[in-house]
Design a protein around this motif. Structure first.
Motif, short mmCIF file in Angstrom:
data_model
loop_
_atom_site.label_atom_id
_atom_site.label_comp_id
_atom_site.label_asym_id
_atom_site.label_seq_id
_atom_site.Cartn_x
_atom_site.Cartn_y
_atom_site.Cartn_z
N VAL A 72 35.12 27.68 36.29
CA VAL A 72 33.95 27.68 35.65
C VAL A 72 33.79 27.55 34.23
N GLY A 73 33.34 26.71 33.42
CA GLY A 73 33.45 26.38 32.00
C GLY A 73 32.43 26.88 31.15
N VAL A 74 32.45 27.75 30.21
CA VAL A 74 31.47 28.10 29.20
C VAL A 74 31.71 27.68 28.02
N PHE A 75 30.66 27.19 27.10
CA PHE A 75 31.10 26.39 25.98
C PHE A 75 29.97 26.77 24.86
N THR A 76 30.07 27.32 23.68
CA THR A 76 29.21 27.37 22.69
C THR A 76 29.67 26.27 21.76
N VAL A 77 28.53 25.89 20.87
CA VAL A 77 28.51 24.62 20.03
C VAL A 77 28.96 24.80 18.73
N VAL A 78 30.00 24.19 18.17
CA VAL A 78 30.66 24.22 17.07
C VAL A 78 29.72 23.30 16.02
N SER A 79 29.51 21.95 16.46
CA SER A 79 28.79 20.98 15.74
C SER A 79 28.40 19.86 16.60
N GLY A 80 27.49 19.17 16.23
CA GLY A 80 27.15 18.05 17.03
C GLY A 80 26.12 18.09 17.81
N SER A 81 25.33 19.20 17.98
CA SER A 81 24.32 19.48 18.91
C SER A 81 23.62 20.79 18.39
N ASN A 82 22.41 21.03 19.19
CA ASN A 82 21.59 22.30 18.70
C ASN A 82 22.56 23.37 18.86
N ALA A 83 22.80 24.20 17.81
CA ALA A 83 23.42 25.47 17.82
C ALA A 83 23.13 26.55 18.70
N TYR A 244 36.37 -5.95 28.80
CA TYR A 244 35.64 -4.82 28.52
C TYR A 244 34.85 -4.47 27.28
N ALA A 245 34.51 -6.02 26.88
CA ALA A 245 33.89 -5.88 25.63
C ALA A 245 32.23 -5.45 25.65
N ASN A 246 31.65 -4.80 24.83
CA ASN A 246 30.43 -4.19 24.83
C ASN A 246 29.92 -3.42 25.94
N THR A 247 30.75 -2.62 26.48
CA THR A 247 30.45 -1.67 27.69
C THR A 247 29.98 -0.30 27.18
N VAL A 248 30.01 0.01 25.87
CA VAL A 248 29.24 1.01 25.34
C VAL A 248 28.48 0.91 24.23
N SER A 249 27.17 1.20 24.34
CA SER A 249 26.20 1.01 23.40
C SER A 249 25.65 2.09 22.65
N ALA A 250 25.96 3.41 22.85
CA ALA A 250 25.70 4.60 22.01
C ALA A 250 26.75 5.60 22.56
N THR A 251 27.26 6.35 21.45
CA THR A 251 28.06 7.51 21.79
C THR A 251 27.60 8.98 21.23
N THR A 252 27.69 9.82 22.13
CA THR A 252 27.42 11.30 21.45
C THR A 252 28.68 12.13 21.54
N VAL A 253 28.81 12.98 20.67
CA VAL A 253 30.02 13.74 20.27
C VAL A 253 29.47 14.98 19.98
N VAL A 254 30.09 16.18 20.80
CA VAL A 254 29.66 17.40 20.46
C VAL A 254 30.93 18.28 20.56
N PHE A 255 31.30 19.26 19.62
CA PHE A 255 32.36 19.98 19.61
C PHE A 255 32.05 21.23 19.94
N LEU A 256 32.90 21.98 20.68
CA LEU A 256 32.52 23.33 21.46
C LEU A 256 33.53 24.21 21.31
N ARG A 257 33.52 25.41 21.53
CA ARG A 257 34.25 26.52 21.47
C ARG A 257 34.16 27.16 22.72
N PRO A 258 35.28 27.78 23.61
CA PRO A 258 34.77 28.44 24.85
C PRO A 258 34.58 29.81 24.44
N ALA A 259 33.47 30.16 25.60
CA ALA A 259 33.17 31.79 25.62
C ALA A 259 34.37 32.50 25.97
N ALA A 260 34.25 33.82 25.35
CA ALA A 260 35.50 34.41 25.65
C ALA A 260 36.11 34.52 27.05
N TYR A 261 34.88 34.64 28.09
CA TYR A 261 35.06 34.72 29.71
C TYR A 261 34.99 33.51 30.12
#
Length: 264
Positions: A72-83, A244-261
């Motif tokens: 199970v992964g738990v991640f906090t936001v570095v940038s790219g989304s609501n902190a 494979y042209a025009n298969t993606v119309s929007a991209t969202t990128v979020v950078f994350l750090r793992p929680a200590a656990y």
């Protein structure tokens, strides 16, 4: 029936049966694809973040592991989304396990004890504001979560969560094909762009879309690896394929750090 005809018919029937059996064995050998629940919690501010993290670390993850649901992964936001967002990735071997999870947690005495502060939170001091949940199905070529080499030693690592939206269901399926049969996942592996999971969104917001996660040592390593990928002759050939042209119309990128656990 003459003996010669009988032998010929028996041989054909036997060959068909063996072929059918071989096909079944081939399917059986293909690793089962996981289902992922990607939760996005909106947390309160300040010290009020502790109840949710305590719950995940001390109650939810141990109980999930006891049910064979890991890592199970738990991640906090570095940038790219609501902190204030906290991302939780829960891999299920089957949909049955996802559906039965609430009932099994309700009957788990150890879980109930550890989760008591979380479960009894009042309206004035909630453990979270709200959370959204997305259901994903793992891609065929990456059927299970890949645990980064840094995880066992809790070494620093940066995760990149990417969401690719498409303008139609057909385009979304074509982009998944590009990753699988087209070889994009293979290019990732060859240039050292380490993937954690790939998932097709079955239930969630802003569909159709797919979600995947990569891991890097740091932002400098991330930039170098993506540059290697963009300059790869294999990628240049694949990305220029008109199929494979025009298969993606929007991209969202979020950078994350793992929680200590986090287990990822």
């Amino acid at each position: 029936m003459k003996r010669r005809e009988f032998l010929r018919t028996s041989s054909i029937a036997g060959g068909a049966a063996l072929a059918s059996l071989a096909g079944a064995e081939g399917l059986a050998q293909e690793p089962p694809r996981e289902f992922y629940e990607l939760r996005t919690y909106e947390m309160p501010t300040g010290a009020r973040k502790a109840p949710l993290n305590d719950y995940l670390e001390k109650a939810f993850i141990p109980a999930a592991n006891r049910l064979g649901i890991k890592p199970v992964g738990v991640f906090t936001v570095v940038s790219g989304s609501n902190a204030l967002n906290l991302f939780v990735l829960v891999p299920y071997p089957s949909l049955d396990q996802l559906v039965s999870m609430p009932a099994r947690l309700a009957s788990d005495a150890d879980y109930q004890k550890a989760a008591a502060p979380y479960l009894s939170a009042s309206i004035d001091t909630p453990a979270y504001t709200r959370f959204e949940s997305t259901l994903l199905h793992a891609f065929r070529h990456v059927p299970r979560v890949r645990i980064p080499a840094e995880t066992p030693g809790s070494r620093p690592r940066l995760f990149e969560l990417r969401i690719y939206e498409s303008h139609s269901e057909a385009a979304a399926l074509k982009k998944i094909e590009m990753f699988n049969e087209g070889g994009e996942i293979g290019i990732f592996d060859r240039v050292g762009l380490r993937s954690v999971f790939f998932g097709q969104t079955l239930v969630g917001r802003r569909q159709p879309n797919l979600v995947y996660m990569t891991v890097h040592q740091d932002m400098v390593a991330r930039e170098k690896t993506w540059e290697d990928f963009r300059n790869s002759p294999d990628w240049k050939a694949l990305s220029s394929n008109p199929a494979y042209a025009n298969t993606v119309s929007a991209t969202t990128v979020v950078f994350l750090r793992p929680a200590a656990y986090s287990q990822i």
